[in-house]
Design a protein around this motif. Structure first.
Motif, short mmCIF file in Angstrom:
data_model
loop_
_atom_site.label_atom_id
_atom_site.label_comp_id
_atom_site.label_asym_id
_atom_site.label_seq_id
_atom_site.Cartn_x
_atom_site.Cartn_y
_atom_site.Cartn_z
N GLU A 81 -32.41 -65.02 -57.26
CA GLU A 81 -32.98 -65.86 -58.32
C GLU A 81 -32.61 -65.22 -59.64
OE1 GLU A 81 -36.86 -67.67 -57.95
OE2 GLU A 81 -37.11 -66.56 -56.08
N ALA A 82 -32.63 -66.01 -60.70
CA ALA A 82 -32.21 -65.47 -61.99
C ALA A 82 -32.93 -66.15 -63.13
CB ALA A 82 -30.70 -65.62 -62.17
N VAL A 94 -33.78 -70.36 -69.22
CA VAL A 94 -33.77 -71.17 -68.02
C VAL A 94 -34.04 -70.24 -66.83
CG1 VAL A 94 -31.28 -71.01 -67.68
CG2 VAL A 94 -32.50 -72.93 -66.74
N GLY A 95 -34.81 -70.74 -65.87
CA GLY A 95 -35.14 -69.96 -64.68
C GLY A 95 -36.55 -69.42 -64.73
N PRO A 96 -37.06 -68.97 -63.58
CA PRO A 96 -38.42 -68.44 -63.53
C PRO A 96 -38.54 -67.12 -64.27
CG PRO A 96 -37.33 -68.17 -61.41
CD PRO A 96 -36.40 -68.95 -62.28
N THR A 97 -39.78 -66.73 -64.55
CA THR A 97 -40.04 -65.45 -65.22
C THR A 97 -39.62 -64.31 -64.30
OG1 THR A 97 -41.91 -66.43 -66.37
CG2 THR A 97 -41.81 -64.02 -66.29
N ASP A 101 -39.06 -55.44 -61.75
CA ASP A 101 -38.01 -54.66 -61.09
C ASP A 101 -36.67 -55.40 -60.98
OD1 ASP A 101 -38.92 -56.51 -59.25
OD2 ASP A 101 -38.75 -55.15 -57.54
N ALA A 102 -36.51 -56.50 -61.71
CA ALA A 102 -35.26 -57.27 -61.66
C ALA A 102 -34.12 -56.50 -62.31
CB ALA A 102 -35.45 -58.60 -62.39
N SER A 103 -32.91 -56.68 -61.80
CA SER A 103 -31.71 -56.11 -62.43
C SER A 103 -31.44 -56.89 -63.70
CB SER A 103 -30.51 -56.22 -61.49
OG SER A 103 -30.70 -55.46 -60.34
N ARG A 104 -31.16 -56.17 -64.79
CA ARG A 104 -30.99 -56.83 -66.09
C ARG A 104 -29.67 -56.43 -66.72
NH1 ARG A 104 -36.28 -58.44 -67.54
NH2 ARG A 104 -37.80 -57.51 -66.14
N ASN A 105 -29.10 -57.36 -67.47
CA ASN A 105 -27.89 -57.10 -68.23
C ASN A 105 -27.95 -57.95 -69.49
OD1 ASN A 105 -24.89 -57.71 -68.99
ND2 ASN A 105 -24.86 -55.87 -67.71
N CYS A 126 -31.26 -61.75 -65.97
CA CYS A 126 -32.08 -60.99 -65.03
C CYS A 126 -31.87 -61.58 -63.65
CB CYS A 126 -33.56 -61.07 -65.41
SG CYS A 126 -33.92 -60.45 -67.04
N VAL A 127 -31.61 -60.74 -62.65
CA VAL A 127 -31.33 -61.19 -61.29
C VAL A 127 -32.20 -60.40 -60.33
CG1 VAL A 127 -29.54 -61.53 -59.56
CG2 VAL A 127 -28.95 -61.66 -61.97
N TRP A 128 -32.77 -61.10 -59.35
CA TRP A 128 -33.60 -60.45 -58.33
C TRP A 128 -33.55 -61.27 -57.05
CZ3 TRP A 128 -35.29 -63.42 -62.25
CH2 TRP A 128 -36.13 -64.48 -61.97
#
Length: 129
Positions: A81-82, A94-97, A101-105, A126-128
């Protein structure tokens, strides 16, 4: 002294087998080493390559178009998810909160705010799982 005993020679087939054996050994070693390093470092950071894909999706002629933000989640890897956030005088998201601990760039991009109006902005991905 005969001509064949004057210098050392290797049969071509034996040399090819030796080269193949060394190459196979190196490939096996590299594969095992890669697996071992991945296991010790935990999950890989998917945010950077996902941010690259999102930026390519949003960018036309080097400028990010906020109107294309809604379709940016289509480039997120399967199973993840992102959240994609763009800021430049305004904020689009756009996308959920994302969880903590999500990977961020994040990266600096040029953002089209209107006809002939381009401002510097920030693209955060943010990707998790």
């Amino acid at each position: 002294m005969s001509r064949s005993s004057a210098r050392g020679a290797t049969e071509p087939l034996a040399a090819l087998v030796a080269v193949f054996a060394v190459s196979a050994g190196l490939a096996l070693y590299a594969g095992v080493l890669d697996d071992a390093l991945a296991a010790t470092s935990g999950e890989r950071n998917v945010a950077a390559p996902t941010a690259d894909a999102v930026e390519r999706h949003l960018t036309t002629a080097g400028v990010v178009d906020p109107e294309r933000l809604n379709g940016s989640l289509s480039v997120v890897p399967t199973g993840y998810e992102a959240n994609v956030t763009l800021r430049a005088e305004r904020r689009w998201s756009v996308g959920p909160t994302p969880p903590a601990d999500a990977s961020r760039n994040h990266r600096t991009v040029s953002v089209a705010l209107g006809p002939a109006t381009v401002r510097s902005g920030t693209l955060r991905v943010c990707v998790w799982r």
